[in-house]
Design a protein around this motif. Structure first.
Motif, short mmCIF file in Angstrom:
data_model
loop_
_atom_site.label_atom_id
_atom_site.label_comp_id
_atom_site.label_asym_id
_atom_site.label_seq_id
_atom_site.Cartn_x
_atom_site.Cartn_y
_atom_site.Cartn_z
N HIS A 1 0.83 -1.22 0.00
CA HIS A 1 0.00 0.00 0.00
C HIS A 1 0.85 1.26 0.00
O HIS A 1 0.49 2.27 0.62
N ASP A 2 1.99 1.22 -0.68
CA ASP A 2 2.83 2.40 -0.80
C ASP A 2 2.02 3.52 -1.46
O ASP A 2 1.38 3.29 -2.48
N ARG B 1 -0.84 6.88 -5.95
CA ARG B 1 -0.72 8.16 -6.66
C ARG B 1 -0.59 7.91 -8.16
O ARG B 1 -1.22 8.58 -8.97
N LEU B 2 0.23 6.93 -8.54
CA LEU B 2 0.40 6.61 -9.95
C LEU B 2 -0.92 6.13 -10.56
O LEU B 2 -1.29 6.56 -11.66
N LEU C 1 -2.84 8.08 -13.58
CA LEU C 1 -3.23 7.38 -14.81
C LEU C 1 -4.73 7.51 -15.05
O LEU C 1 -5.18 7.70 -16.18
N GLY C 2 -5.52 7.44 -13.99
CA GLY C 2 -6.96 7.64 -14.11
C GLY C 2 -7.29 9.04 -14.62
O GLY C 2 -8.17 9.21 -15.47
N VAL D 1 11.86 4.30 -6.53
CA VAL D 1 12.41 5.26 -7.49
C VAL D 1 11.67 5.13 -8.82
O VAL D 1 11.35 6.13 -9.47
N ARG D 2 11.39 3.89 -9.24
CA ARG D 2 10.64 3.70 -10.49
C ARG D 2 9.25 4.31 -10.39
O ARG D 2 8.76 4.93 -11.33
N LEU D 3 8.60 4.15 -9.25
CA LEU D 3 7.28 4.75 -9.05
C LEU D 3 7.36 6.27 -9.11
O LEU D 3 6.51 6.92 -9.73
#
Length: 135
Positions: free
Chosen positions: A47-48, A53-54, A58-59, A111-113
């Protein structure tokens, strides 16, 4: 896989792990073979907030750019978690090949997120300036 009339194939694979190529083996087949070592990702906590947020960004992109709705829906549907969603954004939204490669090579999922959120955030800002390309 997709066969071509000339005997070639397009093959789509889904990697299970990140690896570092150690050596390419001598060609004995019609495809490349390598020796590699498995690399361990640095996962994020369950649940990061960056994952949520990502997904939210995207939504928003899907709502504001109708041409992006279907590809975004497919990415969200195919994603099994934060790492995969960030990878899908890298593969399908990052237009700069070097930036995409750098993101996919990053073992730290957080970092990728962050990079994926940054890219989608910039796309949202660009929506008002013209068409958005998401494939």
């Amino acid at each position: 896989a997709h066969a071509h009339d000339d005997g070639r194939y397009d093959i789509v694979i889904r990697g299970l792990h990140r690896v570092r190529m150690l050596v390419e083996l001598p060609a004995t087949h019609g495809f490349r073979q390598i020796a590699a070592e498995r690399l361990e990702e640095q996962p994020v906590a369950p649940h990061d907030p960056r994952h949520e947020r990502l997904r939210a960004l995207l939504g928003q992109l899907a709502m504001l750019a109708p041409q992006a709705a279907r590809p975004v829906g497919i990415m969200l549907e195919q994603s099994t978690g934060p790492a995969m969603l960030a990878d899908l954004v890298a593969a399908h939204v990052m237009s700069d090949a070097d930036a995409c490669q750098s993101m996919l090579e990053t073992l730290d999922v957080g970092v990728r997120l962050d990079r994926a959120c940054d890219r989608i955030g910039r796309l949202l800002l660009e929506v008002s300036a013209g068409p958005v390309s998401v494939h």
